[in-house]
Every structure is written in C-alpha cells, then in structure tokens.
Design an enzyme around this catalytic site. Sequence first.
Site, PDB file in Angstrom:
ATOM      1  N   GLU A 209     -37.277  -2.224 -45.763  1.00  0.00           N
ATOM      2  CA  GLU A 209     -37.277  -2.286 -44.301  1.00  0.00           C
ATOM      3  C   GLU A 209     -38.294  -1.343 -43.677  1.00  0.00           C
ATOM      4  O   GLU A 209     -38.370  -0.168 -44.032  1.00  0.00           O
ATOM      5  CB  GLU A 209     -35.868  -1.943 -43.802  1.00  0.00           C
TER       6      GLU A 209
ATOM      7  N   HIS B 199     -30.619  -5.511 -36.049  1.00  0.00           N
ATOM      8  CA  HIS B 199     -30.474  -4.070 -36.246  1.00  0.00           C
ATOM      9  C   HIS B 199     -29.212  -3.590 -35.533  1.00  0.00           C
ATOM     10  O   HIS B 199     -28.944  -3.969 -34.399  1.00  0.00           O
ATOM     11  CB  HIS B 199     -31.685  -3.334 -35.670  1.00  0.00           C
TER      12      HIS B 199
END
Length: 390
Positions: free
Chosen positions: A240, A316
């Site tokens: 990520e 997120h």
Amino acid sequence: MKITKVRARTFEWKGHTVPPQPHFCSNAMDQLWDRGDSMGTFRFHGWTVVEVETDDGHVGIGNVALAPRIAKAIVDQYLAPLVIGHDPFDYEYLWQRMYRSTHAWGRKGVGMAAISAIDIALWDLMGKATGRPVFKLLGGRTKEKIPCYASKLYRTDLKEMQEEAQRYLDQGFSAMKMRFGYGPKDGPEGMRKNLDSVAAVREVIGDDIDLMLECYMGWNLEYTKRMLPKLEKFEPRWLEEPVIADDIDGYAELNQLTSIPISGGEHEFTSYGFKQLLYRKAVSVIQYDTNRVGGITAAHKINALAEAYSVPVIPHAGQMHNYHLTMSTLASPMSEFFPVHDVEVGNELFYYIFEGDPEPDNGFIDLDDDKPGLGLSISDKYLDQFNIIE
C-alpha cells in the site's frame, strides 16, 4: 423539504494519547532531514462534525478528519451558503455546485474533504427522511455480511507485533494489515528490519491468512523496486502507498513490475483522479476514503468506474460512510477495520465522537436493514475529553 442550517463543530481531543514511538510507521516525511516525530504531521487528533438540518426537522451528520479547523472554516464561509435553501435530495446538483464554485482552490485536499462532510450529511439526511439505511439508497445489500481486516500492527517490538497478530486471529479475522517502520534513509539495515517484521507476523498467522503491507508513502520508486523481490515470498495481498500520491508514473511502473498488487488512492480525490489511476493501470486496489474523496456521491461513481475496470475497491478506514458503500456494491469485496484502542494516530477518534459503528463478529460486520441513514449519532460519553469549537 429545504435545508435551513449547516452547523460545523471541531472536536479536538485533549484526553490521553499514546506517545510517539520511533519507526512507528514509515511516511512521506521520512526522506527529509528532520528532528522529532516524523509522523507528527499525519496525526489528526481533531475531527469536524457537520450537521445539515431541514425545515421539517431532519438532521444529517457528516464528518471530516483532514485539517479540521480549516475544513470548518471552509464549510462555514464557502459551502454552507451554497446548500442552504435547497432540497437535500438534489444531491448531485449540490455536489456540483460546491465542487465547481470552489474549483480554483478546493478540488483536492482539504477543500474536497469539506465538501465530503456536507455530502455525507446529505446522504444521512436522505436516509432518515425516507426511513431507509444509506446502503439501501445506493443499491441495497450485495453481501450477507462484510468481511473486514484488522488494521493496526504498527512497527513495534517484534514480539509485541506477534502477540497483536495472534489477538486478531483469536478474534476470527482472516486478514490483517501491518506497517513498515523503515525506508530509504535507513539503508540495508532498515530493509532487513522491514523483512524481519513481515517474517515475524507470517510466523504467527501462517500462509492461509491475508497479510497486507503498508508503506504510507514512506518509500520511493528505487527503494520499492529493490524491496519487491524480497517481499514476494511472503505473498502479501497488496503493498500500500509505496510512493507519494502524486507519483502516478511510479505507481504504474511498480504495478506492472511485480506479482504483488499495488494499492493506493487514500490521498486521491474525485472520480477524475481515479479515472487517471485506472486508465494508467497504476493500482490494483483502490482505497479512497469517503470523507476525503468527495463524499458518498463521488465514491459511488468511483465504485461504478472501478467495477468496469475490474479493480476492487477497499476504502481506507472503517467508519459507517465507508461500510454503506462497501455493502452496496460488488466492486468492494471487504472493508478495513481499525480496532478500538487508545488515541494514537487519530482514526480511533471516530469511536469517541460517534455511536453506532458495528463491532466485527468473527471477522465480519453487518449493517441494520431497518436503521435509517448512516445509523450514527454523536456520543455524549467523552465530550469532556474534547475541546469543541463552535
């Protein structure tokens, strides 16, 4: 039905916080010479809550965590006058009105985060007005329950990380995410420490649990290219944000270079931004955050775009605005979940400000078909732990 009032309040935490730790999480400041807590600029110990009220008494709740004092000023001075007097069900018109009238300065960053807060409040309000949960307005239930992954595992003592990973296993999670603590300026020794931390977690969870790895923009292209071959043996679900959000060329190069899916988008905005990422094949997993990306209106469009490209969307952070979007689209296979704990980075504050977020059960969360709106209310349990700015 007309909007009569927009109220923005900033909640600044003054209670107990976990003190900064060295190499806690790599981040975009790591490559600069600096003293002190490099994560300091990425800690958000404040939150702005936006309430949109109509003439028939309905109140929708939205929120924004980026630069909360500035976001409040933007809502108060620029955005509230654009929506007051209008029908909240004209949400697309109101989104475009806010977006286009602030385009010269607000199309990314805190300007878009402020728009997101009002947009989320509008969807909450529409759900309450119709007596339906937001996910029913977006398309309905596409999954029985939402799988979620435990998202913490910041870089600490390896034994502590292993114990934390074991707790998530015991709670029934089949996926979890860990953070790296070292980057380019730490050289080969830092690389080894990064690899040691992944190996330590894998030792506990085995090969049948998904493990996600986060860099939080703390690496650069050259460093990531050196690390990828070393990480492939651990078979991570994704890597990520290895580079800063503006380096789309870097993302695209990395995503074609490795068997490890590259993820990102937490710091990208609107469907226009994600159109670029998808067209360039820059990410294999999209990770917008609804209270940054442009709200539910923008996120819903990104979901449709991502589905057409067959790129999964895993927003997120947890939080109700993200859960409703995940529940209502096949583009989103799972959700992130931040375990409730003492205030550290700041994501935890959501649980101190709001009530109504579902608790995971054996690694899954569910939403109530009969709870209107987002299902959130402002909690009064910790009000004395906040400095509240009206």
